[in-house]
Design a protein around this motif. Sequence first.
Motif, PDB file in Angstrom:
ATOM      1  N   ASN A  21     -11.411   3.491 -10.350  1.00  0.00           N
ATOM      2  CA  ASN A  21     -11.091   3.980 -11.693  1.00  0.00           C
ATOM      3  C   ASN A  21     -10.411   5.352 -11.673  1.00  0.00           C
ATOM      4  N   LEU A  22     -10.571   6.088 -10.586  1.00  0.00           N
ATOM      5  CA  LEU A  22      -9.953   7.409 -10.452  1.00  0.00           C
ATOM      6  C   LEU A  22      -8.566   7.351  -9.810  1.00  0.00           C
ATOM      7  N   ARG A  23      -8.048   6.173  -9.652  1.00  0.00           N
ATOM      8  CA  ARG A  23      -6.753   5.967  -8.982  1.00  0.00           C
ATOM      9  C   ARG A  23      -5.668   6.924  -9.497  1.00  0.00           C
ATOM     10  N   SER A  24      -5.508   7.012 -10.799  1.00  0.00           N
ATOM     11  CA  SER A  24      -4.431   7.842 -11.356  1.00  0.00           C
ATOM     12  C   SER A  24      -4.688   9.329 -11.132  1.00  0.00           C
ATOM     13  N   GLN A  25      -5.926   9.698 -10.907  1.00  0.00           N
ATOM     14  CA  GLN A  25      -6.240  11.099 -10.647  1.00  0.00           C
ATOM     15  C   GLN A  25      -6.158  11.432  -9.154  1.00  0.00           C
ATOM     16  N   ILE A  26      -6.288  10.434  -8.302  1.00  0.00           N
ATOM     17  CA  ILE A  26      -6.197  10.638  -6.856  1.00  0.00           C
ATOM     18  C   ILE A  26      -4.738  10.735  -6.419  1.00  0.00           C
ATOM     19  N   GLU A  27      -3.900   9.882  -6.974  1.00  0.00           N
ATOM     20  CA  GLU A  27      -2.512   9.765  -6.528  1.00  0.00           C
ATOM     21  C   GLU A  27      -1.740  11.094  -6.504  1.00  0.00           C
ATOM     22  N   PRO A  28      -1.877  11.979  -7.487  1.00  0.00           N
ATOM     23  CA  PRO A  28      -1.128  13.247  -7.424  1.00  0.00           C
ATOM     24  C   PRO A  28      -1.496  14.134  -6.227  1.00  0.00           C
ATOM     25  N   HIS A  29      -2.603  13.871  -5.589  1.00  0.00           N
ATOM     26  CA  HIS A  29      -3.054  14.665  -4.448  1.00  0.00           C
ATOM     27  C   HIS A  29      -2.609  14.078  -3.105  1.00  0.00           C
ATOM     28  N   LEU A  30      -1.792  13.047  -3.137  1.00  0.00           N
ATOM     29  CA  LEU A  30      -1.417  12.337  -1.913  1.00  0.00           C
ATOM     30  C   LEU A  30      -0.030  12.703  -1.397  1.00  0.00           C
ATOM     31  N   GLY A  31       0.485  13.843  -1.773  1.00  0.00           N
ATOM     32  CA  GLY A  31       1.745  14.336  -1.212  1.00  0.00           C
ATOM     33  C   GLY A  31       2.935  13.415  -1.402  1.00  0.00           C
ATOM     34  N   GLY A  32       3.069  12.829  -2.566  1.00  0.00           N
ATOM     35  CA  GLY A  32       4.210  11.963  -2.836  1.00  0.00           C
ATOM     36  C   GLY A  32       3.992  10.505  -2.497  1.00  0.00           C
ATOM     37  N   ASN A  33       2.863  10.176  -1.885  1.00  0.00           N
ATOM     38  CA  ASN A  33       2.537   8.772  -1.629  1.00  0.00           C
ATOM     39  C   ASN A  33       2.020   8.134  -2.911  1.00  0.00           C
ATOM     40  N   LYS A  34       2.394   6.887  -3.114  1.00  0.00           N
ATOM     41  CA  LYS A  34       1.944   6.154  -4.296  1.00  0.00           C
ATOM     42  C   LYS A  34       0.931   5.093  -3.886  1.00  0.00           C
ATOM     43  N   ILE A  35      -0.066   4.908  -4.723  1.00  0.00           N
ATOM     44  CA  ILE A  35      -1.024   3.827  -4.499  1.00  0.00           C
ATOM     45  C   ILE A  35      -0.415   2.560  -5.076  1.00  0.00           C
ATOM     46  N   VAL A  36      -0.116   1.623  -4.208  1.00  0.00           N
ATOM     47  CA  VAL A  36       0.503   0.364  -4.621  1.00  0.00           C
ATOM     48  C   VAL A  36      -0.569  -0.629  -5.067  1.00  0.00           C
ATOM     49  N   GLU A  37      -1.676  -0.651  -4.324  1.00  0.00           N
ATOM     50  CA  GLU A  37      -2.743  -1.618  -4.606  1.00  0.00           C
ATOM     51  C   GLU A  37      -4.038  -1.119  -3.980  1.00  0.00           C
ATOM     52  N   ILE A  38      -5.136  -1.460  -4.609  1.00  0.00           N
ATOM     53  CA  ILE A  38      -6.455  -1.200  -4.040  1.00  0.00           C
ATOM     54  C   ILE A  38      -7.167  -2.535  -3.932  1.00  0.00           C
ATOM     55  N   VAL A  39      -7.581  -2.878  -2.730  1.00  0.00           N
ATOM     56  CA  VAL A  39      -8.331  -4.124  -2.515  1.00  0.00           C
ATOM     57  C   VAL A  39      -9.776  -3.737  -2.253  1.00  0.00           C
ATOM     58  N   ASN A  40     -10.661  -4.209  -3.113  1.00  0.00           N
ATOM     59  CA  ASN A  40     -12.096  -3.950  -2.982  1.00  0.00           C
ATOM     60  C   ASN A  40     -12.784  -5.178  -2.408  1.00  0.00           C
ATOM     61  N   LYS A  41     -13.599  -4.950  -1.418  1.00  0.00           N
ATOM     62  CA  LYS A  41     -14.465  -6.014  -0.890  1.00  0.00           C
ATOM     63  C   LYS A  41     -15.891  -5.548  -1.177  1.00  0.00           C
ATOM     64  N   LEU A  42     -16.277  -5.689  -2.451  1.00  0.00           N
ATOM     65  CA  LEU A  42     -17.524  -5.107  -2.938  1.00  0.00           C
ATOM     66  C   LEU A  42     -18.771  -5.840  -2.460  1.00  0.00           C
ATOM     67  N   GLN A  43     -18.653  -7.091  -2.097  1.00  0.00           N
ATOM     68  CA  GLN A  43     -19.837  -7.839  -1.687  1.00  0.00           C
ATOM     69  C   GLN A  43     -20.033  -7.831  -0.172  1.00  0.00           C
ATOM     70  N   ALA A  44     -19.173  -7.097   0.534  1.00  0.00           N
ATOM     71  CA  ALA A  44     -19.352  -6.976   1.985  1.00  0.00           C
ATOM     72  C   ALA A  44     -20.659  -6.260   2.275  1.00  0.00           C
TER      73      ALA A  44
END
Length: 75
Positions: A21-44
């Motif tokens: 949920n914090l994706r949009s707040q994390i991305e500005p701290h990644l030095g110009g890298n963009k988050i294209v996708e997040i894959v969660n494996k929550l039941q692992a």
Amino acid sequence: MKTQQYNPSPLEVQFAEALENLRSQIEPHLGGNKIVEIVNKLQADNPIMVFHLQDADGDPHEMVIKLIQRPDKFD
């Protein structure tokens, strides 16, 4: 509250969802890298998050986060 279930624990799952949920707040701290996708494996056994990133040159990168809750310690 004492943790009744591990692997995955409810707190591990909630923490992973919070990070997503914090994706949009994390991305500005990644030095110009963009988050294209997040894959969660929550039941692992221990939830895993795979962040697919793209740098300014268009090159793909991956960051993997494994969430592990340590056993509760009550004194």
